[in-house]
Design an enzyme around this catalytic site. Structure first.
Site, PDB file in Angstrom:
ATOM      1  N   LYS A  96       0.880  -1.169   0.000  1.00  0.00           N
ATOM      2  CA  LYS A  96       0.000   0.000   0.000  1.00  0.00           C
ATOM      3  C   LYS A  96       0.914   1.215   0.000  1.00  0.00           C
ATOM      4  O   LYS A  96       1.581   1.503   1.005  1.00  0.00           O
ATOM      5  CB  LYS A  96      -0.911   0.002   1.235  1.00  0.00           C
ATOM      6  CG  LYS A  96      -1.808   1.226   1.292  1.00  0.00           C
ATOM      7  CD  LYS A  96      -2.548   1.348   2.605  1.00  0.00           C
ATOM      8  CE  LYS A  96      -3.162   2.727   2.709  1.00  0.00           C
ATOM      9  NZ  LYS A  96      -3.749   2.972   4.037  1.00  0.00           N
ATOM     10  N   GLY A 157      -8.404   9.660   8.753  1.00  0.00           N
ATOM     11  CA  GLY A 157      -8.810   9.814  10.148  1.00  0.00           C
ATOM     12  C   GLY A 157      -9.840  10.894  10.387  1.00  0.00           C
ATOM     13  O   GLY A 157     -10.226  11.137  11.530  1.00  0.00           O
ATOM     14  N   ALA A 184      -9.475   5.854   3.273  1.00  0.00           N
ATOM     15  CA  ALA A 184      -9.335   7.049   4.113  1.00  0.00           C
ATOM     16  C   ALA A 184     -10.561   7.946   4.083  1.00  0.00           C
ATOM     17  O   ALA A 184     -11.134   8.212   3.030  1.00  0.00           O
ATOM     18  CB  ALA A 184      -8.116   7.885   3.730  1.00  0.00           C
ATOM     19  N   GLY A 185     -10.941   8.407   5.283  1.00  0.00           N
ATOM     20  CA  GLY A 185     -11.976   9.419   5.428  1.00  0.00           C
ATOM     21  C   GLY A 185     -13.338   8.901   5.837  1.00  0.00           C
ATOM     22  O   GLY A 185     -14.216   9.675   6.185  1.00  0.00           O
ATOM     23  N   ASN A 206      -9.707   2.045   9.084  1.00  0.00           N
ATOM     24  CA  ASN A 206      -8.950   1.774  10.310  1.00  0.00           C
ATOM     25  C   ASN A 206      -9.549   2.541  11.487  1.00  0.00           C
ATOM     26  O   ASN A 206     -10.227   1.992  12.344  1.00  0.00           O
ATOM     27  CB  ASN A 206      -7.470   2.106  10.124  1.00  0.00           C
ATOM     28  CG  ASN A 206      -6.591   1.590  11.249  1.00  0.00           C
ATOM     29  OD1 ASN A 206      -5.437   1.293  11.055  1.00  0.00           O
ATOM     30  ND2 ASN A 206      -7.105   1.435  12.466  1.00  0.00           N
ATOM     31  N   THR A 207      -9.350   3.869  11.481  1.00  0.00           N
ATOM     32  CA  THR A 207      -9.729   4.665  12.651  1.00  0.00           C
ATOM     33  C   THR A 207     -11.214   4.553  12.973  1.00  0.00           C
ATOM     34  O   THR A 207     -11.595   4.557  14.155  1.00  0.00           O
ATOM     35  CB  THR A 207      -9.349   6.143  12.409  1.00  0.00           C
ATOM     36  OG1 THR A 207      -7.988   6.184  11.934  1.00  0.00           O
ATOM     37  CG2 THR A 207      -9.444   6.941  13.680  1.00  0.00           C
TER      38      THR A 207
END
Lengths: 257, 65
Positions: A96, A157, A184-185, A206-207
């Site tokens: 990645k 995040g 992301a986001g 993830n977050t």
């Protein structure tokens, strides 16, 4: 089901492994997400190799495929070396690729990204580039050898969901045959369902999971939402209309006056 | 011999990269090493001779997004 380089995947949720309250909760979240691919990273080892070993043994016990990242790299040179070191450790050609261009937004340095992608594909890597929703950059990444694209939908995040839905829809329409993963986001399962309704192949999170009050439950919620969004896409949703359209037929309606 | 190991200067009596890992008690299976910005493969560590103030990076798996 989408094919990411040499691998057909059944789960459309790719899960990050950072920021969980504990290793046990991380493991539980991965299991309940039913993710087949998790992202991992490399950092300086300070405990004689034992900290890294303990983490990686936990991941290996989950029987998932790892997608190493180059998180934190701000130059082509750093990203390329980190990718090579990741291949040495994780024994996979998958990477990645992140080349960060801005400290505050963590926006990709798309110029460095294309250059690093070209170098790495030339050395046999299978590159998953973390990129913006810019179509021209994406075309350059494909020319550089990328067979998967991973546009952001908002800053890493930020948990805000698709900041520019029109750009994401255009991206999908422009690359109908390239596996597209929103990376992301995303903050909530509804955000993930939304981008899956656009026709994206998968979502990398993830977050949004690790930072939830109950990460394992949230992982399962995302898995359900992602499947729902995909099913909705395949079922061809209605397009929005400006005017009302009665759902109950008016033909045969009683006239009382 | 002075070396820069993961960003910190240390004096270690090691001639090769493999000796260095052993001297510092790095016995983890999942490690990657680089010297002066170039990857040194696992199988090459025993033959890789270190020089004064070489910059050595020793990386291992960790959580990532």
């Amino acid at each position: 089901m989408p094919t990411l380089y040499d691998s057909k995947i059944r789960s459309r949720l790719l899960l990050g492994t950072a920021r969980y309250p504990s290793p046990a909760i991380l493991a539980d979240a991965v299991r309940r997400s039913k993710a087949e691919i998790v992202t991992v990273s490399l950092r300086r080892e300070t405990a004689g190799g034992k900290a890294g070993d303990a983490f990686f043994e936990l991941i290996r016990d989950l029987s998932v495929r790892v997608l190493p990242n180059t998180a934190g790299c701000h130059s082509v040179r750093e990203a390329v070396l980190t990718a090579k070191m990741a291949r040495e450790v994780f024994r996979t050609d998958w990477i990645k690729l992140e080349v960060i261009g801005h400290h505050d937004t963590l926006q990709p340095d798309v110029f460095g990204l294309v250059e690093a992608a070209r170098i790495l594909t030339g050395e046999g890597f299978q590159v998953f580039p973390y990129t913006t929703d810019d179509l021209v950059v994406a075309e350059r990444l494909i020319e550089a050898g990328c067979r998967v694209l991973m546009p952001w939908c908002a800053p890493i995040g930020s948990a805000m969901g698709a900041a520019n839905p029109m750009a994401l829809r255009s991206f999908r329409a422009h690359f109908p045959d390239i596996p597209l993963i929103v990376d992301a986001g995303i903050g909530r399962p509804s955000h993930a369902a939304g981008v899956m309704e656009f026709g994206y192949d998968a979502v990398l999170l993830n977050t949004a999971v690790a930072g939830a009050g109950d990460p394992a439950a949230m992982a399962e919620a995302f898995a359900l939402a992602i499947d729902a969004g995909r099913l909705a896409h395949e079922a061809v949703p209605l397009e929005p209309r400006d005017m009302a359209v009665p759902s109950t037929p008016v033909i045969g309606k009683a006239v009382f006056s | 011999m002075p070396l820069i190991i993961n960003g910190e200067e240390q004096k270690v009596a090691a001639k090769t990269l493999a000796d260095l890992l052993s001297a510092l008690d790095y016995d983890g299976e999942w490690l990657a090493t680089a010297v002066n910005g170039e990857l040194v493969h696992r199988e090459d560590r025993a033959d890789f001779t270190l020089g004064e103030r070489d910059r050595i990076e020793i990386l291992s798996p960790m959580q990532g997004g």
